[in-house]
Design a protein around this motif. Structure first.
Motif, short mmCIF file in Angstrom:
data_model
loop_
_atom_site.label_atom_id
_atom_site.label_comp_id
_atom_site.label_asym_id
_atom_site.label_seq_id
_atom_site.Cartn_x
_atom_site.Cartn_y
_atom_site.Cartn_z
N ALA A 156 -0.71 6.05 -0.92
CA ALA A 156 -2.18 6.05 -0.79
C ALA A 156 -2.76 7.14 -1.67
O ALA A 156 -2.20 8.25 -1.76
CB ALA A 156 -2.58 6.27 0.67
N ASP A 157 -3.85 6.82 -2.33
CA ASP A 157 -4.60 7.78 -3.14
C ASP A 157 -5.74 8.34 -2.28
O ASP A 157 -6.58 7.58 -1.77
CB ASP A 157 -5.18 7.13 -4.39
N VAL A 158 -5.79 9.67 -2.13
CA VAL A 158 -6.73 10.32 -1.24
C VAL A 158 -7.54 11.34 -2.05
O VAL A 158 -6.97 12.04 -2.90
CB VAL A 158 -6.01 11.02 -0.06
N ARG A 159 -8.83 11.42 -1.71
CA ARG A 159 -9.69 12.42 -2.36
C ARG A 159 -10.41 13.19 -1.27
O ARG A 159 -11.03 12.60 -0.38
CB ARG A 159 -10.69 11.76 -3.30
N LYS A 220 -13.42 16.41 4.78
CA LYS A 220 -13.25 14.99 5.05
C LYS A 220 -12.48 14.33 3.91
O LYS A 220 -12.69 14.64 2.74
CB LYS A 220 -14.61 14.32 5.24
N ALA A 221 -11.57 13.38 4.28
CA ALA A 221 -10.75 12.66 3.30
C ALA A 221 -11.29 11.27 3.08
O ALA A 221 -11.80 10.61 4.00
CB ALA A 221 -9.30 12.59 3.77
N GLU A 222 -11.17 10.79 1.85
CA GLU A 222 -11.59 9.44 1.48
C GLU A 222 -10.42 8.74 0.80
O GLU A 222 -9.92 9.18 -0.24
CB GLU A 222 -12.80 9.51 0.55
N ILE A 223 -9.96 7.63 1.39
CA ILE A 223 -8.82 6.87 0.86
C ILE A 223 -9.36 5.83 -0.12
O ILE A 223 -10.18 4.96 0.26
CB ILE A 223 -8.03 6.21 2.00
N SER A 224 -8.90 5.90 -1.35
CA SER A 224 -9.38 4.98 -2.37
C SER A 224 -8.47 3.78 -2.56
O SER A 224 -8.94 2.69 -2.95
CB SER A 224 -9.54 5.71 -3.71
N ASN A 225 -7.17 3.95 -2.29
CA ASN A 225 -6.25 2.84 -2.56
C ASN A 225 -5.01 2.99 -1.68
O ASN A 225 -4.48 4.11 -1.54
CB ASN A 225 -5.85 2.82 -4.03
N VAL A 226 -4.54 1.89 -1.09
CA VAL A 226 -3.33 1.88 -0.27
C VAL A 226 -2.42 0.77 -0.78
O VAL A 226 -2.87 -0.39 -0.92
CB VAL A 226 -3.65 1.66 1.23
N ASN A 227 -1.17 1.11 -1.08
CA ASN A 227 -0.19 0.15 -1.58
C ASN A 227 1.03 0.17 -0.68
O ASN A 227 1.52 1.23 -0.29
CB ASN A 227 0.24 0.47 -3.01
N ILE A 228 1.50 -1.04 -0.33
CA ILE A 228 2.72 -1.17 0.47
C ILE A 228 3.85 -1.61 -0.46
O ILE A 228 3.78 -2.68 -1.09
CB ILE A 228 2.52 -2.18 1.61
N ILE A 229 4.90 -0.78 -0.58
CA ILE A 229 6.04 -1.05 -1.45
C ILE A 229 7.15 -1.65 -0.59
O ILE A 229 7.64 -1.00 0.35
CB ILE A 229 6.52 0.22 -2.16
N GLY A 230 7.58 -2.86 -0.92
CA GLY A 230 8.62 -3.52 -0.16
C GLY A 230 10.01 -3.03 -0.53
O GLY A 230 10.22 -2.35 -1.54
N SER A 231 10.97 -3.39 0.29
CA SER A 231 12.36 -2.98 0.04
C SER A 231 12.94 -3.66 -1.19
O SER A 231 13.82 -3.12 -1.87
CB SER A 231 13.22 -3.30 1.27
N GLN A 232 12.46 -4.88 -1.50
CA GLN A 232 12.96 -5.59 -2.68
C GLN A 232 12.61 -4.84 -3.96
O GLN A 232 13.42 -4.73 -4.87
CB GLN A 232 12.38 -7.00 -2.72
#
Length: 425
Positions: A156-159, A220-232
């Motif tokens: 996750a990218d946090v600012r 305060k934190a602001e989440i700009s992007n969330v990525n889920i990386i799989g096991s594959q």
């Protein structure tokens, strides 16, 4: 009457002891004086010196020792001192030669002092085998503590509104149940990259839970992007990493084989494999996290270690062509001695940078610096012993570096026979 008394009689031809000529008047240029004095043979002092017998002072008088000046005495004293110094120098050289012969090597070539590195070649070979076997056992038994890049997870990218400390963010996530979080800065201290192990929540649920966990007091934190990386994806990264290491070693083998000689190429590749496997073994033994930054450190280490090995190999090739009359072992010792100062200065400067990153670079560069630190120590050792001792054990000699003339370029000997030589008259 007075004039007749001054003329000597003709029958007085016996020369006086003090005369230096052929007649009674002591004048050798007088044509009327036919008498000759027998010249004594020059005396020799047993060392080839003919100064006493040939000096004009000795011929003219028998008291030359009394007439010798102070400069002559000083010259003799200086000559005796020089002879004494030469004698002691000869004895010292003989002692150095005897000590070098007892050690199986040479002490010096000209003014170059030689360090007998290959004298402890066998103990170092046993140490290298022990380190490699121990690393393989640690990797097989404990395994590697793979990071999120290999196992998958959440990034996750946090600012933040204000600059935030990495320790505070990790503690805030741990309080909300997000353990084993990795926090890195992205350019500034307000932008951070958060990486977490695989989570069961969906993307929307992660946004809400992470937003609550990442909020700091008065920041305060602001989440700009969330990525889920799989096991594959993690397995593909793992396979690509192994292939990258293997391809790097094969490329190094081909380069050194074309640039120098196959015996040296094999020694260089074994040395690089030793550095990589020992570094990975230390991470497996102590359970350090192994991620892409550590893999990048190992790849960088392979390049650095090869550069140090190439410098040693270049000096070995030069000395095999330049120095004659000494054994291959002594050539290796001479080459390592000549490159020792360069090796010490290079490793010292690189270690300073690595230690600075380890102590001041934060969590993002910490394990990268640890991998480099371990690999630099192993690489310096392997460049000195493994990369040099393996070609020596394979029979490295001067013939491997001498340019041989191809058969098509050899000169042909042509003999012309004259038919007239066989004709008989």
């Amino acid at each position: 009457m007075a004039i007749e008394q001054n003329i000597p009689p003709e029958n007085q031809n016996t020369p006086t002891p003090s005369s230096s000529g052929g007649g009674s008047d002591g004048n050798p240029n007088n044509p009327n004086d036919k008498s000759r004095r027998r010249r004594n043979k020059p005396r020799r002092d047993g060392k080839g010196s003919n100064n006493k017998g040939n000096s004009p002072a000795t011929l003219s008088t028998g008291k030359s020792e009394k007439r010798r000046t102070g400069k002559d005495n000083q010259a003799l004293v200086t000559q005796d001192m020089n002879a004494d110094i030469n004698y002691h120098d000869t004895m010292d050289n003989a002692a150095d030669a005897a000590a070098a012969h007892a050690e199986g090597g040479i002490k010096s070539i000209g003014t170059q002092r030689i360090i007998p590195f290959m004298k402890i070649e066998k103990p170092m070979a046993l140490l290298s085998i022990f380190l490699v076997i121990g690393s393989i056992i640690a990797i097989a038994v404990n395994g590697l503590n793979f990071g999120l890049d290999f196992t998958g997870g959440v990034s996750a990218d946090v600012r933040y509104a204000q600059p935030a400390e990495q320790v505070e963010v990790v503690k805030a996530l741990a309080d909300k149940g997000f353990n084993d979080a990795v926090v890195q800065y992205l350019g500034t201290r307000q932008e951070l990259l958060i990486r977490l192990p695989p989570q069961s929540d969906s993307v929307d649920g992660l946004n809400a839970s992470l937003g609550q966990a990442l909020d700091l007091p008065n920041n305060k934190a602001e989440i700009s992007n969330v990525n889920i990386i799989g096991s594959q994806v993690g397995n593909e990264v793992y396979l690509n990493s192994v292939m990258a290491l293997g391809l790097a070693l094969l490329s190094m083998l081909g380069y050194v084989a074309l640039r120098f000689q196959f015996k040296l190429a094999l020694g260089a590749v074994v040395s690089l494999f030793h550095d990589a496997i020992v570094t990975i073994g230390v991470f497996a033994l102590f359970g350090f996290p192994f991620d892409l930054t550590v893999l990048a450190a190992i790849l960088a280490l392979i390049g650095y270690s090869l550069n140090d090995t190439i410098v040693v190999y270049d000096r070995i090739r030069e000395n095999f062509r330049r120095v004659r009359g000494i054994s291959p072992t002594q050539i290796i010792d001479l080459s390592l001695t000549e490159t020792l100062r360069r090796t010490i200065m290079t490793i010292s400067t690189v270690l300073l940078v690595v230690l600075a990153m380890m102590l001041l670079g934060g969590d993002g560069l910490y394990w990268f610096s640890v991998a480099l630190f371990i690999g630099l120590l192993a690489g310096t050792y392997s460049s000195t012993y493994i990369a040099s001792s393996i070609p020596l054990a394979m029979g490295l000699s001067r013939d491997d570096f001498v340019v041989k003339v191809k058969p098509e370029f050899e000169e042909e000997i042509v003999t012309f026979n004259d038919p007239k030589m066989f004709e008989q008259d």
